[in-house]
Design an enzyme around this catalytic site. Sequence first.
Site, mmCIF file in Angstrom:
data_model
loop_
_atom_site.group_PDB
_atom_site.id
_atom_site.type_symbol
_atom_site.label_atom_id
_atom_site.label_comp_id
_atom_site.label_asym_id
_atom_site.label_seq_id
_atom_site.Cartn_x
_atom_site.Cartn_y
_atom_site.Cartn_z
ATOM 1 N N LYS A 101 0.869 -1.181 0.000
ATOM 2 C CA LYS A 101 0.000 0.000 0.000
ATOM 3 C C LYS A 101 0.898 1.220 0.000
ATOM 4 O O LYS A 101 2.020 1.193 0.514
ATOM 5 C CB LYS A 101 -0.914 0.022 1.223
ATOM 6 C CG LYS A 101 -2.225 0.749 0.977
ATOM 7 C CD LYS A 101 -3.130 -0.066 0.077
ATOM 8 C CE LYS A 101 -4.492 0.577 -0.086
ATOM 9 N NZ LYS A 101 -5.389 -0.276 -0.891
ATOM 10 N N GLY A 213 -22.222 4.927 1.698
ATOM 11 C CA GLY A 213 -21.192 5.448 0.810
ATOM 12 C C GLY A 213 -21.615 5.328 -0.643
ATOM 13 O O GLY A 213 -21.544 4.244 -1.214
ATOM 14 N N TYR A 214 -22.042 6.429 -1.237
ATOM 15 C CA TYR A 214 -22.502 6.396 -2.625
ATOM 16 C C TYR A 214 -21.413 6.953 -3.542
ATOM 17 O O TYR A 214 -21.639 7.833 -4.366
ATOM 18 C CB TYR A 214 -23.814 7.181 -2.764
ATOM 19 C CG TYR A 214 -24.647 6.763 -3.967
ATOM 20 C CD1 TYR A 214 -25.172 5.488 -4.053
ATOM 21 C CD2 TYR A 214 -24.919 7.651 -5.000
ATOM 22 C CE1 TYR A 214 -25.944 5.095 -5.138
ATOM 23 C CE2 TYR A 214 -25.704 7.284 -6.090
ATOM 24 C CZ TYR A 214 -26.199 6.010 -6.152
ATOM 25 O OH TYR A 214 -26.976 5.610 -7.236
ATOM 26 N N GLY A 215 -20.193 6.409 -3.362
ATOM 27 C CA GLY A 215 -19.092 6.732 -4.258
ATOM 28 C C GLY A 215 -19.034 5.706 -5.367
ATOM 29 O O GLY A 215 -20.046 5.086 -5.716
ATOM 30 N N ASN A 216 -17.843 5.485 -5.909
ATOM 31 C CA ASN A 216 -17.730 4.585 -7.059
ATOM 32 C C ASN A 216 -18.233 3.181 -6.737
ATOM 33 O O ASN A 216 -19.121 2.658 -7.402
ATOM 34 C CB ASN A 216 -16.280 4.521 -7.537
ATOM 35 C CG ASN A 216 -16.108 3.544 -8.696
ATOM 36 O OD1 ASN A 216 -16.834 3.609 -9.679
ATOM 37 N ND2 ASN A 216 -15.166 2.637 -8.576
ATOM 38 N N ALA A 217 -17.681 2.568 -5.686
ATOM 39 C CA ALA A 217 -18.063 1.183 -5.366
ATOM 40 C C ALA A 217 -19.506 1.103 -4.894
ATOM 41 O O ALA A 217 -20.262 0.219 -5.306
ATOM 42 C CB ALA A 217 -17.127 0.606 -4.308
ATOM 43 N N GLY A 218 -19.918 2.037 -4.022
ATOM 44 C CA GLY A 218 -21.274 2.004 -3.483
ATOM 45 C C GLY A 218 -22.331 2.235 -4.541
ATOM 46 O O GLY A 218 -23.354 1.531 -4.589
#
Length: 423
Positions: A101, A213-218
Amino acid sequence: MTPYEQILSHITTALTALSIPEHEASRLMTPDAIHIKELTVETARGTERFDAFRVQFNNARGPYKGGIRFHPDANEDEVKALAAAMAVKCAVVNIPLGGAKGGVMFDPKNYSQEDIVKIARAYARAMADHIGVDRDIPAPDVYTTPEIMAVMLDEYELVKGKSEPGMITGKPILVGGSRGRGEATAQGGAYVLEEFVRSIERIPHEMRVGVQGYGNAGRTIAHLLARDGYRITALSDSRGTIFHNDGLDLAVIDEIKREYGSVAAHPDRIPGATVHGSTDVLTLDVDVLIPAALDNQIRPDNVRDIKADIILELANNPTTPEADDHLYQKGATVIPDVLANAGGVTVSYFEWVQNRTGLYWTEDDVKGKLKEVMTTAYRDVIALSEEQKISQRQAAYRLALHRLHEAMRLRGRYSVESDHFRN
């Protein structure tokens, strides 16, 4: 408990169950390398210095692999935790890579795109001797993008004086990226959930889903599950939660999010919907809860209020060990992050393979191969979970640590002096 201590607690539990000797367990719990650099960059504010990290965690099964995040909390402890989790994750899904990482400690929201590009180039330049197609393959993570990966690839190739597209993944397709990479984390999670729901003989259209979480994955998994017939009843972002027990119209939600910056900004456009606090999505009445945001969201102080009986962890480390134990004791199923969100690194592995061979796959090829990897991994985990009567998280960690331990043993690494180092 710090993020690294949490990961180590899961690893320690698995190593104890596997009866691995103490000196061997110590090697498995220690990073191979911690690279710490100070980047000096001329930004619009003047000359600035940024702390930068790359942690490499066990390459017994293949080159190190893991993302690079640009975030004010990207400190050494957080990056170590994520590198360790990545080593476990690659072993769970049985792809021949280790864990790594990287991070730069700054808030990209406060910088121009031009300055972010400069910082990205400085990172690639500083870490050029520690990464590469056969050594350590970075990828996007929090607040980094395919375009940033393209910039880092360019800087690395300038430093090394050669073309090496496989040294980094998550790139745009035009510079060697893989089809299907952008949706891979969510798609992998959807494949695992599909396998689990089929095994318990539940019907998707009767199941209510909440996504934190309504980002890319969500956002992607919400759309994938809605397409498969699930009822998406709760969605959240950092500014609020919107809930409708009959299901939310995702097309309208996307318009609201795009226009106003939050899924909860205009509930009047979804008659009957109610608005709640941003973390209330965790305790609303849903069947499937999908944490797809930050770590440490399900904790001892809120776990007793969680009503979902299925939790699919798309975020990294969203559940503390104490909360995880409580969920298992009450009979909830937690599909752990090291399995549920491994679709991203799996398709990154596919991209690396395509870059190395020069043969590129269709999106259908990628999805088919991803489904095979994810369902096989899930079946391995559930078989061990049922055989030993343990949680899926414990099963995933035992499976991964057994594979890592065997790779270390076969390479003879336990019989040589440790070469861990810091620079």
